[in-house]
Motif scaffolding. Structure first.
Motif, PDB file in Angstrom:
ATOM      1  N   VAL A   1     -87.664 -31.153  49.305  1.00 19.55           N
ATOM      2  CA  VAL A   1     -87.285 -31.902  50.517  1.00 19.55           C
ATOM      3  C   VAL A   1     -85.944 -32.591  50.316  1.00 19.55           C
ATOM      4  CG1 VAL A   1     -87.929 -33.877  51.956  1.00 19.55           C
ATOM      5  CG2 VAL A   1     -89.631 -32.177  51.345  1.00 19.55           C
ATOM      6  N   SER A   2     -85.703 -33.127  49.108  1.00 21.09           N
ATOM      7  CA  SER A   2     -84.436 -33.788  48.816  1.00 21.09           C
ATOM      8  C   SER A   2     -83.274 -32.797  48.838  1.00 21.09           C
ATOM      9  CB  SER A   2     -84.513 -34.473  47.452  1.00 21.09           C
ATOM     10  OG  SER A   2     -83.271 -35.009  47.100  1.00 21.09           O
ATOM     11  N   ALA A   3     -83.477 -31.614  48.280  1.00 25.91           N
ATOM     12  CA  ALA A   3     -82.418 -30.600  48.299  1.00 25.91           C
ATOM     13  C   ALA A   3     -82.121 -30.142  49.727  1.00 25.91           C
ATOM     14  CB  ALA A   3     -82.816 -29.416  47.433  1.00 25.91           C
ATOM     15  N   ALA A   4     -83.150 -30.027  50.551  1.00 27.33           N
ATOM     16  CA  ALA A   4     -82.946 -29.649  51.950  1.00 27.33           C
ATOM     17  C   ALA A   4     -82.224 -30.748  52.718  1.00 27.33           C
ATOM     18  CB  ALA A   4     -84.276 -29.327  52.613  1.00 27.33           C
ATOM     19  N   ALA A   5     -82.533 -31.994  52.410  1.00 30.64           N
ATOM     20  CA  ALA A   5     -81.835 -33.109  53.052  1.00 30.64           C
ATOM     21  C   ALA A   5     -80.368 -33.133  52.643  1.00 30.64           C
ATOM     22  CB  ALA A   5     -82.515 -34.421  52.701  1.00 30.64           C
ATOM     23  N   ASN A   6     -80.087 -32.810  51.369  1.00 27.12           N
ATOM     24  CA  ASN A   6     -78.697 -32.713  50.922  1.00 27.12           C
ATOM     25  C   ASN A   6     -77.960 -31.615  51.676  1.00 27.12           C
ATOM     26  OD1 ASN A   6     -79.086 -34.726  49.042  1.00 27.12           O
ATOM     27  ND2 ASN A   6     -79.458 -33.321  47.352  1.00 27.12           N
ATOM     28  N   ALA A   7     -78.630 -30.483  51.888  1.00 21.17           N
ATOM     29  CA  ALA A   7     -77.993 -29.366  52.587  1.00 21.17           C
ATOM     30  C   ALA A   7     -77.707 -29.703  54.045  1.00 21.17           C
ATOM     31  CB  ALA A   7     -78.876 -28.127  52.508  1.00 21.17           C
ATOM     32  N   SER A   8     -78.650 -30.354  54.704  1.00 21.78           N
ATOM     33  CA  SER A   8     -78.447 -30.650  56.122  1.00 21.78           C
ATOM     34  C   SER A   8     -77.482 -31.811  56.328  1.00 21.78           C
ATOM     35  CB  SER A   8     -79.783 -30.951  56.795  1.00 21.78           C
ATOM     36  OG  SER A   8     -80.343 -32.120  56.256  1.00 21.78           O
ATOM     37  N   THR A   9     -77.523 -32.807  55.458  1.00 25.03           N
ATOM     38  CA  THR A   9     -76.655 -33.973  55.622  1.00 25.03           C
ATOM     39  C   THR A   9     -75.226 -33.694  55.187  1.00 25.03           C
ATOM     40  OG1 THR A   9     -78.532 -35.424  55.234  1.00 25.03           O
ATOM     41  CG2 THR A   9     -76.352 -36.400  55.031  1.00 25.03           C
TER      42      THR A   9
END
Length: 117
Positions: free
Chosen positions: A55-63
């Motif tokens: 979830v953290s890696a996906a948040a990094n990608a989207s943000t």
């Protein structure tokens, strides 16, 4: 053609590498949504920690890069041995017996299915 990659790094996770490897091997090369479903229903204690990293890696990608979460998949995931948490157990005749509790590091890289030119 280049693929856009983002990553999340988990340090000092109090799980042995062999126990973490069985989780990481299962979610490698799966999509973001599928990996979250797999991790939710795995019966291991460490699967919750790995799902937080995904979830953290996906948040990094989207943000940071503005990527859509539905286009992401786990391209690379690996675990490394870290140091040991050392404790001592009292033994006979005033001796101490070391107990080594393993610690690992987990890295998860997400890539986008859409290739930028």
């Amino acid at each position: 053609k280049t693929q856009i990659k983002t990553q999340a790094l988990g340090k000092n996770i109090r799980v042995s590498v062999s126990k973490m490897r069985r989780i990481i091997d299962r979610i490698r090369n799966t999509s973001y949504e599928e990996s979250l479903v797999l991790l939710e229903f795995m019966p291991y204690r460490a699967s919750y920690l790995v799902s937080q990293l995904v979830v953290s890696a996906a948040a990094n990608a989207s943000t940071n890069l503005g990527l859509n979460k539905s286009n992401l998949f786990i391209s690379e995931a690996w675990e490394n041995n870290s140091t040991y948490l050392c404790r001592f157990r009292p033994r006979a005749q005033s001796r101490g017996y070391p107990i080594k509790k393993p610690i690992c590091e987990v890295t998860i890289k997400l890539s986008s299915k859409i290739v930028k030119k």
